[in-house]
Design an enzyme around this catalytic site. Structure first.
Site, PDB file in Angstrom:
ATOM      1  N   HIS A 185       0.828  -1.224   0.000  1.00  0.00           N
ATOM      2  CA  HIS A 185       0.000   0.000   0.000  1.00  0.00           C
ATOM      3  C   HIS A 185       0.854   1.264   0.000  1.00  0.00           C
ATOM      4  O   HIS A 185       0.657   2.146  -0.833  1.00  0.00           O
ATOM      5  CB  HIS A 185      -0.897  -0.025   1.237  1.00  0.00           C
ATOM      6  CG  HIS A 185      -1.892   1.082   1.320  1.00  0.00           C
ATOM      7  ND1 HIS A 185      -3.013   1.140   0.523  1.00  0.00           N
ATOM      8  CD2 HIS A 185      -1.942   2.184   2.112  1.00  0.00           C
ATOM      9  CE1 HIS A 185      -3.716   2.221   0.826  1.00  0.00           C
ATOM     10  NE2 HIS A 185      -3.086   2.872   1.795  1.00  0.00           N
ATOM     11  N   TYR A 477      -4.283   0.490  -7.970  1.00  0.00           N
ATOM     12  CA  TYR A 477      -5.379  -0.237  -8.619  1.00  0.00           C
ATOM     13  C   TYR A 477      -4.820  -0.890  -9.876  1.00  0.00           C
ATOM     14  O   TYR A 477      -5.294  -0.665 -10.990  1.00  0.00           O
ATOM     15  CB  TYR A 477      -6.552   0.692  -8.934  1.00  0.00           C
ATOM     16  CG  TYR A 477      -7.267   1.156  -7.681  1.00  0.00           C
ATOM     17  CD1 TYR A 477      -7.473   0.281  -6.623  1.00  0.00           C
ATOM     18  CD2 TYR A 477      -7.736   2.464  -7.563  1.00  0.00           C
ATOM     19  CE1 TYR A 477      -8.123   0.697  -5.472  1.00  0.00           C
ATOM     20  CE2 TYR A 477      -8.385   2.883  -6.406  1.00  0.00           C
ATOM     21  CZ  TYR A 477      -8.574   1.997  -5.361  1.00  0.00           C
ATOM     22  OH  TYR A 477      -9.213   2.405  -4.226  1.00  0.00           O
TER      23      TYR A 477
END
Ligand SMILES: Cc1cc2nc3c(=O)[nH]c(=O)nc-3n(C[C@H](O)[C@H](O)[C@H](O)COP(=O)(O)OP(=O)(O)OC[C@H]3O[C@@H](n4cnc5c(N)ncnc54)[C@H](O)[C@@H]3O)c2cc1C
Ligand SMILES: *[C@@H]1O[C@H](CO)[C@@H](O)[C@H](O)[C@H]1NC(C)=O
Ligand SMILES: *[C@@H]1O[C@H](CO)[C@@H](O)[C@H](O)[C@H]1NC(C)=O
Ligand SMILES: *[C@@H]1O[C@H](CO)[C@@H](O)[C@H](O)[C@H]1NC(C)=O
Ligand SMILES: *[C@@H]1O[C@H](CO)[C@@H](O)[C@H](O)[C@H]1NC(C)=O
Ligand SMILES: *[C@@H]1O[C@H](CO)[C@@H](O)[C@H](O)[C@H]1NC(C)=O
Ligand SMILES: *[C@@H]1O[C@H](CO)[C@@H](O)[C@H](O)[C@H]1NC(C)=O
Ligand SMILES: *[C@@H]1O[C@H](CO)[C@@H](O)[C@H](O)[C@H]1NC(C)=O
Ligand SMILES: *[C@@H]1O[C@H](CO)[C@@H](O)[C@H](O)[C@H]1NC(C)=O
Ligand SMILES: *[C@@H]1O[C@H](CO)[C@@H](O)[C@H](O)[C@H]1NC(C)=O
Ligand SMILES: *[C@@H]1O[C@H](CO)[C@@H](O)[C@H](O)[C@H]1NC(C)=O
Ligand SMILES: *[C@@H]1O[C@H](CO)[C@@H](O)[C@H](O)[C@H]1NC(C)=O
Length: 535
Positions: A185, A477
């Site tokens: 992340h 993404y």
């Protein structure tokens, strides 16, 4: 002129994206596994290998492999399996895995939280080993210095929980989903509802520990500013294995205000959405309002299929402040006092993830994983000018027709517009109104092609309304199709020049420059990694 600019013309490295191969490997790979295990046991495990190595012979192999699988597109029996999983419990296991895999020509995949949208942290089409970082999950908060050391296997939920154990006056800007891992992340950017006030996760990282291709452990000082820059948004797995991050906590008010309201397109929601496009990136940076679009069947006597618009908001302050702000600049939303809920920031993280009021905050640490059969495809876009009303209506019509795509629109502006595009590898700063996340999900096995086609169809449909040349995309993404020819082509050639430009814009050259310095032989590679200098 910075040296990396000279490299532009050398960016012609290509990667062959092959169809998933079979799940069993030949004798040559099984003997390289033996050599790898031997190497690890003999040379690089001063601290022992207890509870560390899993091969297909261990009963818990598949359990370990799939505990952190969030996208079941990649857990099918036919999906390629690793030769082994090294669940690193000590820095020496990371060092040993890198050195022994390199020595025996085996690829590694690095996994922290396992949320990679394309499964690239645990699937590969060549023989590979998973370096699993989940045991590296400590979070050490230094509240006096307003910092924390976060190991890469720690989840966002655990980080939020541990911050809240010390204080309700601090937070960290990162994603909404509590099970996402800090390793992937943060190295891919990391955004959430604090982004307009405090930027991304990467904008609040002050140090890191990383193991390089030679097995050496670095901190910011010894890795140097180029590499420290690259891992804050360029994707960690092209450069090394991140052990931990030192983050700067950000201040929050003792209570924040959150709301979630639904609006019907039959009752003027399109006008509200249109106004949202004009205003959401310009509102005071204490306000973050996300718009979400879901295809639903009305359950009243109409049974009509329609698009339901949900606005979910957070305000860093109390209800009165939010009401007076929105009364002035976004009255079309029609928010009323009773829509607003005040709570400590930590409770708001549960609210945003749709937990019912009263859910204990400990839930953040081991949040339930969700359905076993959950398959999805994610894509992203950046919008720089408002989409006209008539076009919004056409978009709703298409969504209703194809049913399976939902969208989340996340406003930019505020801090996001102040940070220069070259400050970190993440280039999508000023000039963007909002980012679109597309999500297509399904629950049936064996129908991937149908839904992947639907999601790609909608992505193509949206092209006129979003950024172009390049059509920008958000690395977190990840979409293995961006930059590829479509309709899908089994031997399509995807170049770093195409996907890299979309993810990193003008920062691609510097990423390649860093890669050429720290990993010239391209040991750390995957389908969308940064290529080194061609020699
Ligand atoms: C349900 C869901 C919700 C999400 N919500 C958000 C959101 O709100 N905001 C947002 O920004 N993103 C969001 N994402 C995207 C998410 O941030 C990325 O998928 C991220 O890469 C996941 O990190 P991970 O460690 O969990 O994943 P992993 O699959 O473990 O890793 C992802 C990538 O990072 C690499 N990597 C992992 N650990 C390391 C390490 N220690 N060193 C070097 N490389 C490493 C992997 O090899 C892989 O390439 C979401 C994704 C999902 C599935
Ligand atoms: C076996 O696998 C190795 C490693 O990928 C490969 O180089 C080799 O060509 C394969 N051999 C056969 C016979 O498939
Ligand atoms: C790793 O092992 C070494 C050698 O046994 C030990 O000194 C060190 O404390 C261990 N580190 C961790 C994080 O457990
Ligand atoms: C896997 O199996 C091997 C061989 O039986 C054993 O030595 C090892 O401890 C097992 N690994 C784990 C993590 O239990
Ligand atoms: C901040 O961190 C430094 C170095 O880690 C430490 O020496 C110092 O005591 C800390 N400051 C406070 C106020 O705790
Ligand atoms: C709506 O209902 C129809 C008919 O029952 C069904 O096929 C469809 O999947 C439903 N759509 C949604 C979004 O629930
Ligand atoms: C059904 O419910 C929706 C949402 O509450 C509403 O907009 C719509 O008017 C209702 N339709 C009928 C026929 O009642
Ligand atoms: C709406 O759907 C429900 C459940 O499928 C069904 O029982 C009902 O008859 C439908 N109503 C209309 C008006 O079609
Ligand atoms: C905002 O508008 C609502 C509805 O008109 C009103 O009830 C409320 O008092 C207003 N709040 C402020 C702070 O102006
Ligand atoms: C916030 O969470 C705590 C701990 O779960 C709980 O005790 C408290 O009631 C919650 N507060 C609000 C306003 O939701
Ligand atoms: C792909 O989806 C589009 C839109 O739903 C549809 O028109 C087309 O027939 C589909 N193609 C395939 C091969 O399924
Ligand atoms: C597939 O892609 C390759 C490389 O871009 C191209 O040469 C080939 O013509 C494509 N095949 C089809 C069937 O489109």
């Amino acid at each position: 002129m910075a040296p990396f600019l000279i490299l532009i013309s050398t960016l012609l490295i290509t990667f062959l994206v092959l169809q998933a191969a079979s799940s069993s490997y030949n004798t040559s790979s099984s003997s390289s596994l033996q050599q790898f295990l031997h190497c690890l046991a003999n040379h690089h495990s001063s601290s022992g290998l207890k509870n560390t190595i899993y091969t297909a012979n261990n009963n818990s192999f598949l359990t370990i492999l799939h505990t952190l699988t969030y996208n079941h597109r990649f857990s099918a029996p036919t999906a390629p399996k690793p030769l082994a999983i090294v669940a690193a419990r000590n820095e020496s296991h990371v060092q040993g895995t890198i050195l022994c895999a390199k020595e025996h020509g085996i690829q590694i995949r690095i996994r922290s939280g396992g949320h990679d949208c394309e499964g690239l942290s645990y699937v590969s089409d060549v023989p590979f080993i998973i370096l699993d970082m989940f045991p590296f999950d400590s979070v050490l908060v230094d509240i006096a210095n307003q910092t924390a050391w976060v190991q890469s296997g720690a989840t966002l939920g655990a980080l939020y929980y541990k911050i809240a154990k010390h204080t309700n006056l601090h937070a960290f800007p990162a994603g909404v989903c509590p099970n996402v891992g800090a390793g992937g992340h943060f190295s891919g950017g990391g955004y959430g509802n604090l982004m307009r006030k405090h930027g991304l996760s990467v904008d609040n990282i002050v140090d890191a520990k990383l193991v390089d291709v030679n097995g050496r452990i670095h901190d910011r000082k010894s890795m140097g500013e180029d590499l420290f820059w690259a891992i804050r948004g360029g994707g960690g797995a092209s450069f090394g294995v991140i052990l931990s991050w030192k983050i700067r906590l950000v201040p929050v008010t003792p209570r924040v205000t959150v709301f979630r309201v639904k609006r019907d397109i039959e009752k003027g929601a399109t006008d509200v959405v249109y106004k949202w496009q004009m205003i959401s990136a310009k509102l005071h940076e204490d306000v973050f309002i996300r718009a979400m679009f879901d295809v639903v069947n009305r359950t009243n006597n109409s049974n009509k299929t329609t698009v339901e618009v949900t606005f979910i908001g957070m305000f860093l302050g109390q209800t009165e402040g939010l009401m007076s702000l929105l009364n002035q600049s976004f009255p079309e939303l029609g928010l009323v006092q009773s829509d607003c809920n005040e709570m400590p920031w930590i409770n708001s993280t549960l609210y945003w993830y749709n937990y019912p009021t009263g859910t204990p905050i400990q839930t953040l640490v081991n949040a339930p994983k969700g359905p076993e059969q959950y398959y999805f495809k994610t894509m992203s876009d950046y919008v720089k000018k408002p989409i006209p009303k008539e076009s919004l209506e056409s978009i709703w019509d298409v969504m209703i027709k194809i049913e399976r795509v939902r969208m989340e629109w996340n406003p930019y502006g505020g801090k996001m517009h102040e940070i220069p595009a070259s400050e970190t590898p993440f280039p999508h700063r000023s000039g963007n109104l909002f980012m679109i996340e597309y999500l297509t999900s399904w629950g049936e096995y064996g129908v991937n092609a149908v839904y992947l086609n639907i999601s790609r169809f909608f992505y193509e449909y949206m092209a006129p309304y979003v950024s172009h040349a390049p059509r920008e995309a958000f690395l977190n993404y990840r979409d293995v199709n961006i930059g590829a020819n479509y309709p899908s082509n089994e031997t399509r050639v995807v170049t770093a020049q195409s996907y890299g430009r979309k993810y990193f814009g003008g920062n691609l050259e510097r990423l390649v420059y860093v890669k050429s310095k720290v990993d010239p032989d391209n040991f750390f590679r995957y389908e969308q990694s940064i290529p080194p200098l061609l020699r």
